[in-house]
Design a protein around this motif. Sequence first.
Motif, PDB file in Angstrom:
ATOM      1  N   TRP A  80      30.080  50.194  89.511  1.00 36.29           N
ATOM      2  CA  TRP A  80      30.987  50.917  88.622  1.00 36.29           C
ATOM      3  C   TRP A  80      30.835  50.417  87.199  1.00 36.29           C
ATOM      4  O   TRP A  80      30.989  51.189  86.254  1.00 36.29           O
ATOM      5  CB  TRP A  80      32.432  50.834  89.106  1.00 36.29           C
TER       6      TRP A  80
ATOM      7  N   ALA B  84      32.366  56.018  87.536  1.00 30.85           N
ATOM      8  CA  ALA B  84      32.744  54.603  87.501  1.00 30.85           C
ATOM      9  C   ALA B  84      34.130  54.402  88.113  1.00 30.85           C
ATOM     10  O   ALA B  84      34.345  53.466  88.890  1.00 30.85           O
ATOM     11  CB  ALA B  84      32.718  54.085  86.071  1.00 30.85           C
TER      12      ALA B  84
ATOM     13  N   LEU C   2      33.837  54.785  91.918  1.00 31.20           N
ATOM     14  CA  LEU C   2      33.177  53.617  92.531  1.00 31.20           C
ATOM     15  C   LEU C   2      34.090  52.401  92.530  1.00 31.20           C
ATOM     16  O   LEU C   2      34.151  51.647  93.506  1.00 31.20           O
ATOM     17  CB  LEU C   2      31.867  53.300  91.799  1.00 31.20           C
ATOM     18  N   GLU C   3      34.804  52.199  91.426  1.00 28.35           N
ATOM     19  CA  GLU C   3      35.708  51.052  91.353  1.00 28.35           C
ATOM     20  C   GLU C   3      36.833  51.189  92.369  1.00 28.35           C
ATOM     21  O   GLU C   3      37.219  50.215  93.015  1.00 28.35           O
ATOM     22  CB  GLU C   3      36.283  50.941  89.924  1.00 28.35           C
TER      23      GLU C   3
END
Length: 147
Positions: A113, A139, A142-143
């Motif tokens: 991320w 991002a 993904l985080e």
Amino acid sequence: MKGRVAAVLMSALLVLYLVLVLQLAIRLITVDTGISKALGIALLVLPLLGAWALVAEILFGLRTQRLVRRLDVAGELPVDSLPKRTSGRPERAAADAEFPRYKAEVEADPGSWKAWFRLGLSYDASGDRPRARRSLRRAIALERATR
């Protein structure tokens, strides 16, 4: 800080607009003609779409700020050393010269991320807002998956 104040002001104005449109929609629905009822129902959809868009943008901004803070605390936020135009935006040629570094970082680790976030910042500096927002959304996703 000016950006935050402007966002709050614009959000307040949008909420006011949505309330006024909602009131008009209710008035139109109460009239006994088919056309005014149809217009009233159509106007009910607009405030709902506007409210959804407003909430989505606010959440995007809050999530992006949270990731900025995480990168900053970890010391992994890119240093903003690009030369600036009089508007305060980075000079595009300088931003474009740094872009391959961030793109290679994502290609080397597509599940990171942090790499996607830095790529989003690089896209933004280069003036490509749609790709910047897509990269930042990636991002954020993904985080969230790593939590």
